[in-house]
Design a protein around this motif. Structure first.
Motif, PDB file in Angstrom:
ATOM      1  N   GLN A 194       8.520  13.609  19.097  1.00 50.17           N
ATOM      2  CA  GLN A 194       9.443  12.807  18.302  1.00 50.17           C
ATOM      3  C   GLN A 194       8.742  11.542  17.793  1.00 50.17           C
ATOM      4  N   GLU A 195       7.993  10.884  18.675  1.00 42.89           N
ATOM      5  CA  GLU A 195       7.266   9.690  18.263  1.00 42.89           C
ATOM      6  C   GLU A 195       6.181  10.034  17.245  1.00 42.89           C
ATOM      7  N   LEU A 196       5.557  11.199  17.395  1.00 43.96           N
ATOM      8  CA  LEU A 196       4.552  11.615  16.423  1.00 43.96           C
ATOM      9  C   LEU A 196       5.185  11.834  15.054  1.00 43.96           C
ATOM     10  N   GLY A 247       0.817  -1.200   0.000  1.00 38.03           N
ATOM     11  CA  GLY A 247       0.000   0.000   0.000  1.00 38.03           C
ATOM     12  C   GLY A 247       0.851   1.251   0.000  1.00 38.03           C
ATOM     13  N   ILE A 248       0.276   2.352   0.495  1.00 34.34           N
ATOM     14  CA  ILE A 248       0.978   3.625   0.568  1.00 34.34           C
ATOM     15  C   ILE A 248       1.449   3.854   2.001  1.00 34.34           C
ATOM     16  N   TYR A 249       2.704   4.257   2.155  1.00 31.22           N
ATOM     17  CA  TYR A 249       3.268   4.565   3.463  1.00 31.22           C
ATOM     18  C   TYR A 249       3.492   6.071   3.557  1.00 31.22           C
ATOM     19  N   LEU A 250       2.994   6.673   4.624  1.00 33.41           N
ATOM     20  CA  LEU A 250       3.249   8.080   4.914  1.00 33.41           C
ATOM     21  C   LEU A 250       4.091   8.135   6.171  1.00 33.41           C
ATOM     22  N   ARG A 251       5.231   8.779   6.082  1.00 28.88           N
ATOM     23  CA  ARG A 251       6.141   8.783   7.226  1.00 28.88           C
ATOM     24  C   ARG A 251       6.947  10.082   7.234  1.00 28.88           C
ATOM     25  N   ASN A 252       7.709  10.261   8.307  1.00 28.70           N
ATOM     26  CA  ASN A 252       8.609  11.411   8.465  1.00 28.70           C
ATOM     27  C   ASN A 252       7.839  12.734   8.470  1.00 28.70           C
ATOM     28  N   TRP A 253       6.920  12.871   9.423  1.00 33.20           N
ATOM     29  CA  TRP A 253       6.145  14.094   9.554  1.00 33.20           C
ATOM     30  C   TRP A 253       6.971  15.141  10.293  1.00 33.20           C
ATOM     31  N   TYR A 254       6.972  16.357   9.795  1.00 27.82           N
ATOM     32  CA  TYR A 254       7.649  17.446  10.492  1.00 27.82           C
ATOM     33  C   TYR A 254       6.601  18.209  11.310  1.00 27.82           C
ATOM     34  N   VAL A 255       6.817  18.260  12.616  1.00 27.99           N
ATOM     35  CA  VAL A 255       5.814  18.807  13.529  1.00 27.99           C
ATOM     36  C   VAL A 255       6.360  20.009  14.282  1.00 27.99           C
ATOM     37  N   ASP A 256       7.282  20.724  13.668  1.00 31.27           N
ATOM     38  CA  ASP A 256       7.817  21.926  14.308  1.00 31.27           C
ATOM     39  C   ASP A 256       6.685  22.909  14.597  1.00 31.27           C
ATOM     40  N   ARG A 272      -3.443   7.261  17.205  1.00 28.22           N
ATOM     41  CA  ARG A 272      -2.964   6.817  18.509  1.00 28.22           C
ATOM     42  C   ARG A 272      -2.043   7.894  19.067  1.00 28.22           C
ATOM     43  N   SER A 273      -2.195   8.246  20.333  1.00 27.99           N
ATOM     44  CA  SER A 273      -1.387   9.323  20.913  1.00 27.99           C
ATOM     45  C   SER A 273       0.013   8.823  21.252  1.00 27.99           C
ATOM     46  N   PRO A 274       1.023   9.373  20.608  1.00 26.79           N
ATOM     47  CA  PRO A 274       2.399   9.046  21.009  1.00 26.79           C
ATOM     48  C   PRO A 274       2.766   9.786  22.285  1.00 26.79           C
ATOM     49  N   ARG A 275       3.865   9.393  22.896  1.00 31.01           N
ATOM     50  CA  ARG A 275       4.274  10.029  24.142  1.00 31.01           C
ATOM     51  C   ARG A 275       4.971  11.355  23.903  1.00 31.01           C
ATOM     52  N   GLY A 286     -14.594   2.549  -8.531  1.00 34.45           N
ATOM     53  CA  GLY A 286     -15.043   1.348  -7.851  1.00 34.45           C
ATOM     54  C   GLY A 286     -15.240   1.599  -6.368  1.00 34.45           C
ATOM     55  N   MET A 287     -16.113   0.822  -5.763  1.00 32.34           N
ATOM     56  CA  MET A 287     -16.362   0.933  -4.328  1.00 32.34           C
ATOM     57  C   MET A 287     -15.222   0.236  -3.588  1.00 32.34           C
ATOM     58  N   VAL A 288     -14.543   0.973  -2.731  1.00 31.33           N
ATOM     59  CA  VAL A 288     -13.382   0.411  -2.050  1.00 31.33           C
ATOM     60  C   VAL A 288     -13.453   0.717  -0.563  1.00 31.33           C
ATOM     61  N   GLU A 289     -12.762  -0.113   0.200  1.00 32.43           N
ATOM     62  CA  GLU A 289     -12.578   0.130   1.632  1.00 32.43           C
ATOM     63  C   GLU A 289     -11.083   0.185   1.901  1.00 32.43           C
ATOM     64  N   VAL A 290     -10.634   1.234   2.576  1.00 32.22           N
ATOM     65  CA  VAL A 290      -9.214   1.452   2.814  1.00 32.22           C
ATOM     66  C   VAL A 290      -8.921   1.304   4.303  1.00 32.22           C
ATOM     67  N   ARG A 291      -7.981   0.430   4.612  1.00 31.55           N
ATOM     68  CA  ARG A 291      -7.550   0.218   5.994  1.00 31.55           C
ATOM     69  C   ARG A 291      -6.455   1.222   6.332  1.00 31.55           C
ATOM     70  N   ILE A 292      -6.496   1.747   7.574  1.00 26.05           N
ATOM     71  CA  ILE A 292      -5.492   2.714   8.028  1.00 26.05           C
ATOM     72  C   ILE A 292      -4.821   2.139   9.269  1.00 26.05           C
ATOM     73  N   VAL A 293      -3.495   2.021   9.220  1.00 33.32           N
ATOM     74  CA  VAL A 293      -2.718   1.481  10.329  1.00 33.32           C
ATOM     75  C   VAL A 293      -1.628   2.477  10.695  1.00 33.32           C
ATOM     76  N   GLN A 294      -1.477   2.743  11.995  1.00 33.55           N
ATOM     77  CA  GLN A 294      -0.425   3.634  12.479  1.00 33.55           C
ATOM     78  C   GLN A 294       0.620   2.795  13.204  1.00 33.55           C
ATOM     79  N   THR A 295       1.878   3.011  12.877  1.00 31.49           N
ATOM     80  CA  THR A 295       2.967   2.297  13.536  1.00 31.49           C
ATOM     81  C   THR A 295       3.811   3.296  14.314  1.00 31.49           C
ATOM     82  N   ILE A 296       3.976   3.028  15.630  1.00 32.66           N
ATOM     83  CA  ILE A 296       4.847   3.822  16.496  1.00 32.66           C
ATOM     84  C   ILE A 296       5.932   2.891  17.005  1.00 32.66           C
ATOM     85  N   GLY A 297       7.166   3.147  16.591  1.00 33.57           N
ATOM     86  CA  GLY A 297       8.236   2.236  16.970  1.00 33.57           C
ATOM     87  C   GLY A 297       7.978   0.865  16.375  1.00 33.57           C
TER      88      GLY A 297
END
Length: 622
Positions: A590-592, A519-528, A584-587, A551-562
């Protein structure tokens, strides 16, 4: 039916008057003087060209768009005349029992007379033979030498003309030998080909036999179009080799499959016979086969002839941006007779977490402020860091170097080096992460930079030129500040459509990777500028902007922390709009910033491949 238009003057005694009447009566004549001509010929060598000695074929149907067709003349020629300017499509129909060596349909632009529109046909060829155990190794099947069933035979078009099966060659046909060892592969077109046998378990080529036989297939109008190719094999008697292993996400980049590290499925691996043993893939070197890792990350190649090989990983089948943990040199190797080689391949994300600077590590060691690590964790990290170098604790324990004063340039370099080692021990920097710090080091990985610094600092007080200490101090400091590392995929908290692949596709219920990875991976968010205090009070929110879908589609969303993955739910973006889900709330921020969001189609309502277009993704805090 011909498109030829004929005008026959009636006034034979008055030719000039007849010509005048002709032009007046048929003003379109000048516009219908175009023609298309050519041949249908017997293409005996299958090269798609009408060569000397290749005869025309009579009675072959050729049709023209707009209606009408004709049969080729005795010499194989055809001609459509009286055509107005424009583009026409010619369609040639093979005679019964023939196959085409050129396309059966061709578009032709007509502005006048067009010739040389030729169609090649040929009679199909059959390759047959027997696979047998050559007990006396004379190359011929004698009495008492049994056929070998279940051997896979393949015929390839030798596209590069090198006489061996290569990655660029195309499969024309295949068959498996029967209980007597016989095989038959029919309906083959003429042209340069290679017959290849995939060795059955426990056998090797015998005598002068090889696994592949080059064969220039020639089609003939007389006689049988059949070639006989036999393969003499001998029992391997434990001489064959095996290759296998697992492919996994090496989260800490330590080249070891650790607890909590997940396997990678769907990774495509190709094994190539490195004929000249130069650890590279050259023209003419044969691909032994391909494998795709399963859910457990496993792959296996069995019954390999001893020799040199190169294992090729399809970069598009691993997560985007991930790198091989091991040195790429492990992908080239030699297998000995009877060897069972295990080759596990780890892939890591070189931008997993930001390093801490020296001042931050001082706070961690002293346990002041709001430390990230506990005292026990710091002790464990310090001991692990000391295990990477001869310098500590020979000079001093790493905690003392971090918190103590620096009296000279050498001790300043030690402090930055100690902080760098802690960043590596804590996986904030991964050893194999590529770096680029020209002017400070020629090293291209974090490991190389560690070796560079170690060579300066060990043994102690070995450098007469203090500028050397200044260089490695700046080198360690730069890495502790995150300089020289791979640039993140984005430089803001927004992912735009120029930064991610727009399409997700699914076929037969199995996700097809649009970006490398599932699928598509979104990563390296800048949160300054984000308020860290809000993390403890509310959930970050993920906003996904779609411009449409098919087409009718269903998209799964998964968040990975560490190393932990959390399902955020699923959405059905069946039209333009913005979809918002709670994360999901990171601590920490940096984790976000290092959280990974994965989008993958898990269901669709139609059998046709579905597609959605993602335009932007944004994280916000309430």
């Amino acid at each position: 039916m011909s498109h030829r238009i004929l005008f026959k003057p009636i006034l034979l005694l008055f030719p000039l008057l007849a010509l005048a009447l002709l032009l007046v009566a048929s003003p379109a004549l000048a516009q219908t003087g175009g023609s298309i001509g050519g041949f249908v010929y017997f293409d005996s060598n299958g090269d798609g060209l009408m060569n000397a000695g290749e005869p025309g074929l009579a009675g072959v149907s050729v049709a023209i768009s707009g209606g009408g067709s004709l049969a080729t003349a005795a010499d194989g020629s055809f001609l459509f005349s009286g055509l107005a300017a424009g583009t026409y499509t010619l369609t040639q129909t093979d005679l019964p029992g023939f196959l085409s060596t050129t396309p059966n349909q061709v578009a032709v632009a007509v502005t006048g007379a067009v010739s040389g529109i030729n169609f090649g046909d040929a009679l199909p060829h059959t390759i047959t033979g027997v696979i047998f155990e050559d007990l006396n190794e004379d190359g011929d099947q004698g009495l008492g030498e049994p056929g070998i069933p279940g051997a896979l035979l393949q015929v390839y078009r030798d596209n590069d003309g090198d006489g061996v099966v290569g990655i660029s060659d195309t499969l024309l046909g295949a068959d498996s030998s029967d209980v007597q060892g016989n095989y038959r592969i029919p309906d083959l077109p003429p042209g340069p080909s290679v017959v290849y046998i995939e060795l059955p378990p426990g056998y090797l080529p015998g005598g002068a036999s090889t696994q592949e036989v080059p064969l220039p297939i020639i089609s003939s109008q007389i006689g049988a179009n059949t070639s006989y190719v036999n393969f003499a094999l001998i029992a391997a008697q434990g001489q064959l080799a095996q290759l296998g292993g697992r492919v996994w996400i090496d989260a800490d980049g330590d080249e070891q499959i650790g607890a909590g590290e997940s396997y990678l499925s769907g990774v495509v691996l190709a094994l190539v016979n490195d004929a000249n043993g130069n650890s590279a893939i050259d023209a003419g070197e044969t691909k032994v086969g391909s494998r795709v890792t399963g859910s457990d990350g496993a792959y296996a190649f069995a019954d390999l002839t001893p020799g040199a090989y190169v294992l090729v990983v399809d970069a598009g089948s691993v997560p985007a941006g991930y790198l091989l943990s091991q040195d790429p040199g492990v992908l080239a190797f030699t297998l000995a007779a009877g060897e069972q080689k295990t080759l596990d391949l780890g892939f890591f994300d070189p931008t997993t977490a930001a390093p801490l600077q020296l001042a931050a590590w001082k706070q961690e060691v002293r346990q002041i402020g709001k430390p990230i690590y506990s005292a026990n964790q710091i002790d464990a990290l310090a001991r692990e860091a000391e295990g990477m170098t001869a310098l500590f604790p020979t000079v001093a324990v790493i905690e003392t170097v971090i918190t103590g004063p620096a009296k000279n340039h050498e001790e300043q370099a030690r402090k930055q080096y100690a902080a760098l080692l802690l960043n590596v021990a804590s996986d904030r920097l991964l050893a194999q992460t590529p770096i680029s710090l020209p002017g400070l080091t020629t090293a291209v990985t974090v490991t190389g930079a560690l070796s560079d610094i170690e060579a300066v600092l060990w043994p102690p007080a070995a450098q007469a030129d203090t500028r050397v200490y200044l260089r490695v101090t700046e080198l360690a400091k730069a890495l502790n500040q995150g300089k020289g590392l791979p640039q993140p995929t984005l430089r803001s908290a927004r992912h735009n459509k120029n930064d991610v692949t727009a399409a997700l596709q699914m076929t037969d219920g199995v996700a097809v990777r649009a970006l490398p990875g599932d699928g598509i991976y979104l990563r390296n968010w800048y949160v300054d500028g984000f308020d860290a205090a809000l993390l403890s009070a509310s959930h970050p929110r993920l906003h996904l902007t779609f411009s449409g879908s098919e087409g009718m589609v269903e998209v799964r969303i998964v968040q990975t922390i560490g190393k932990h993955a959390y399902a955020l739910g699923a959405i059905t973006p069946n039209g333009p709009g913005v979809f918002t889900v709670d994360m999901r709330s990171p601590r920490t921020l940096q984790e976000l910033s290092t959280s990974q969001i994965q989008l993958a189609i898990v269901r669709q309502s139609t059998s046709a491949p579905a597609q959605i277009t993602l335009d932007a993704a944004t994280i916000t805090l309430p």
